[in-house]
Design a protein around this motif. Sequence first.
Motif, short mmCIF file in Angstrom:
data_model
loop_
_atom_site.label_atom_id
_atom_site.label_comp_id
_atom_site.label_asym_id
_atom_site.label_seq_id
_atom_site.Cartn_x
_atom_site.Cartn_y
_atom_site.Cartn_z
N LYS A 200 0.84 -1.19 0.00
CA LYS A 200 0.00 0.00 0.00
C LYS A 200 0.87 1.24 0.00
N THR A 202 0.80 5.66 -0.29
CA THR A 202 0.01 6.87 -0.15
C THR A 202 0.75 8.01 -0.82
N SER A 239 -2.99 14.12 1.62
CA SER A 239 -3.13 12.83 0.93
C SER A 239 -4.07 12.99 -0.25
N THR A 242 -4.17 6.84 -3.15
CA THR A 242 -3.72 5.63 -2.49
C THR A 242 -3.58 4.53 -3.54
N CYS A 244 -2.92 0.49 -4.02
CA CYS A 244 -2.95 -0.79 -3.29
C CYS A 244 -2.65 -1.93 -4.25
N CYS A 260 -5.92 2.02 -7.69
CA CYS A 260 -5.58 3.37 -7.27
C CYS A 260 -6.85 4.13 -6.93
N GLN A 263 -8.16 10.27 -4.46
CA GLN A 263 -9.01 10.96 -3.50
C GLN A 263 -9.32 12.39 -3.89
#
Length: 414
Positions: A200, A202, A239, A242, A244, A260, A263
């Motif tokens: 993971k 960020t 942030s 993200t 993963c 992905c 955000q």
Amino acid sequence: MQFKNVFHELLEMRDDKGKKSRRGGDERKHTRRRAKSHIAPEHTLSSPAPVEQSKWANLPPELLLDIIQRVEASETSWPARRDVIACASVCKSWREITKEIVKTPEQCGWLTFPVSLKQPGPRDHPIQCFIKRERETSTYLLYLGLSPALCGDVSKLLLAARKVRRAASTHFVVSLAADEFSRASNSYVGKLRSNFLGSKFTVYDSQPPQGSAIQTNYWSHRKMNSKTVSPRIPAGSYSVATVCYELNILRTRGPRRMQCIMQSIPVSAVQEGGVAPTPTELATCLPPKCCPMHVSKGSKQLANLCSSVPTTDLEQGTKDPLILKNKAPRWHEQLQCWCLNFKGRVTVASVKNFQLVAGVEPCHNVPLAEQERVILQFGKIGKDIFTMDYRYPLSAFQAFAVCLSSFDTKPACE
């Protein structure tokens, strides 16, 4: 007068101005030594002496607009496009007109100013770049161009990242310069941080997303002990995405599977008529025109000042974010391997190769053609050379950060 002669005169004036400033610095050296060490607030300083403007600042606006428009239209690629940057460096009036004429990458498909690296790419075609890996220094350089073989030494450096290994995670610090990775510098643009397993990642931006409520708090001024202090919120604390990777300890699921969560980008950006956030200014680490001052008991008070910003605003993202997933490869019977159609942009098989498409739900009403459109493509073409092609709604910084996650070791995901 030809445009080339104009730029030659501009460069000569800039050199003369630099020589004058150096001479003035030598004359004021002893005066500075006798000056006090503290920095006075800006409002107590006397008005500065009027700055002598060059003759180019007094051009009629109509003529100036026509000159910059012709330069901008004729220079569509680097390194010739640096003439557009030269126009913006002449004076304030030239800079304002140049910023109005130069369009965003979404509209023109060109990268001009540093803020273009955080603006979404074009909708119709991808912006083609390549990444060069330097193993000795753990540095990754992002260049604009088809490939290093075609561009040679004229390639335009866009971003640079340095890999920093720590006990429990790996950090990739992203900067505008290839030799400056300090978070306190103005060249710092963000970072990528992994978890312990490398499954993971960020993505942190150095400035809040466009339209976030914290943007006003970030540049606000507070009074502390009758002194104006600029709150210095740590850079890279916003942030925005993200990445993963699915665990594959037994190695029975084939190639890497990644997802992905963007955000800062709403899922409506890939819908018809959708719009992605487009910043207009590139914020620096410290607000301009603000003087950092020494404050007694400052560490505790400054911590309280930074904590006064609501944590919900720091972690605030889009309610319905865009989710990108890797395009599933197909098994080639003759080659006995997994394959993807990179349209000639990738030539070497690697576990790092991937293509990202929009992973949307049926309720989002996204056309099927848009769901199959490759938004980000990354692949290997040499020992330490990789291609990166991105398009709307991703920016160059977001795409580069996602690709950096592929370089980290993932023992549990492959």
